[in-house]
Design an enzyme around this catalytic site. Sequence first.
Site, PDB file in Angstrom:
ATOM      1  N   CYS A  92       0.945  -1.313  -0.150  1.00 20.13           N
ATOM      2  CA  CYS A  92      -0.065  -0.082   0.046  1.00 20.13           C
ATOM      3  C   CYS A  92       0.765   1.395   0.005  1.00 20.13           C
ATOM      4  O   CYS A  92       0.400   2.265  -0.307  1.00 20.13           O
ATOM      5  CB  CYS A  92      -1.010   0.073   1.431  1.00 20.13           C
ATOM      6  N   HIS A 352      -8.819   3.685  -2.903  1.00 15.35           N
ATOM      7  CA  HIS A 352      -7.397   3.168  -2.408  1.00 15.35           C
ATOM      8  C   HIS A 352      -6.900   2.312  -3.617  1.00 15.35           C
ATOM      9  O   HIS A 352      -6.825   0.804  -3.398  1.00 15.35           O
ATOM     10  CB  HIS A 352      -7.553   2.513  -1.124  1.00 15.35           C
ATOM     11  N   CYS A 382      -0.571   3.027   6.326  1.00  9.48           N
ATOM     12  CA  CYS A 382      -0.344   1.842   6.909  1.00  9.48           C
ATOM     13  C   CYS A 382      -0.152   0.858   5.595  1.00  9.48           C
ATOM     14  O   CYS A 382      -0.564   1.171   4.458  1.00  9.48           O
ATOM     15  CB  CYS A 382      -1.612   1.454   7.781  1.00  9.48           C
ATOM     16  N   GLY A 384       0.002  -3.332   4.567  1.00  8.72           N
ATOM     17  CA  GLY A 384      -0.283  -4.607   4.970  1.00  8.72           C
ATOM     18  C   GLY A 384       1.200  -5.610   5.248  1.00  8.72           C
ATOM     19  O   GLY A 384       2.044  -5.030   4.741  1.00  8.72           O
TER      20      GLY A 384
END
Length: 395
Positions: A92, A352, A382, A384
């Site tokens: 991400c 996203h 954040c 993963g």
Amino acid sequence: MSIRDVYIVDAVRTPIGKFGGALAGVRPDDLAAHVVRALVDRSPALDPARVDDVYFGDANGAGEDNRDVARMAVLLAGLPVTVPGVTVNRLCGSGLEAVIQAARAIALGDASVAIAGGVESMSRAPWVLQKPERAFPAGHQQLHSTTLGWRMTNPKMPAEWTVSLGEGAELVADKHGITREQQDAFALASHRKAAEAWAKGLYDDEVVPYPGVDLARDECIRDSTSMEALAKLKPAFRPEGGTVTPGNSSPLNDGAAALLLVDEDGLRETGREPLARIRTSAVTGIEPQLFGLGPVEAVRRALEKAGRSFADLTTFELNEAFAAQSLGCLAEWPELDPDIVNPRGGAVAIGHPLGASGARLAGSVAHQLAAAGSGTGLAALCIGVGQGLALVLER
């Protein structure tokens, strides 16, 4: 060796399309090429051959975005074949990682002009088939979706690390006592802020619609949603007692974003005033199942390296992977004014597209600082499998 200042001259992005929506028919390498071409066209004084490198984030890379999508974007955009390209993957955080790597190259003198961005088509992410353990298997084989999350997981990984992303958000909600109502209220605010920003024309300077596609605005924004409508949605990951729903989570998306980064020499060649200057960045790790809290320490470290505090921030783009995750981070930054976070809406509403989101956030911060005329901004995500990434910008 002296460290050079790094400036963001411009930042563009596509409207963000929903899964299976308006951009689903567009290949990810074409999405990437579009924002690269648009960025170059907006600085006509700059010779495209002067671009020293193109860095692009891409979280998937299993489909049409294979074979180094950054280099494919350079070629498809019609830039000189002498312009190289490299694709980076921090899941991400990939788009922001691309910005940080490009900035680092310029700061160290390895480049003067660079393009950094990210792309993802979650609609077009393929199914993949593993090779069989032995030749000529007689049985059926399993296809794995590459759209999102764990797949082909290494059995050596502890089970508590490999929970779904949504269950990870539920764990953050458990840790901080975040209720369903708080998550829904956060989601509603995201949609309202995004809709208002579009209505006021605040995205006009950065969004470049894809030609031939009828999509002028982010596709997932729900202007008419309400607490009542959000409350009707069922928990998606814990059927009994769950708080995370499709309404308070970011959707699956398609899109691309790109930024033009330069040093002093490159800035003179563009003949433009920069939007912002890159100050510092930081990356940190955390337990994989608590990935949502990854930005907490990364933000603190980035601010410390910049000699700044939360009180110095004028805007903060925090990726909203889940409302629970964002609220968990905010709970751990009590000194932060929540009113400066995602003033133009966040990923719950905007979307996203994994590899593109970090570049979108950095570009949005840069445009907001330019509109304000001065200030300190921060972009953070954040990631993963348990990481956090943050970037501090100034003007």
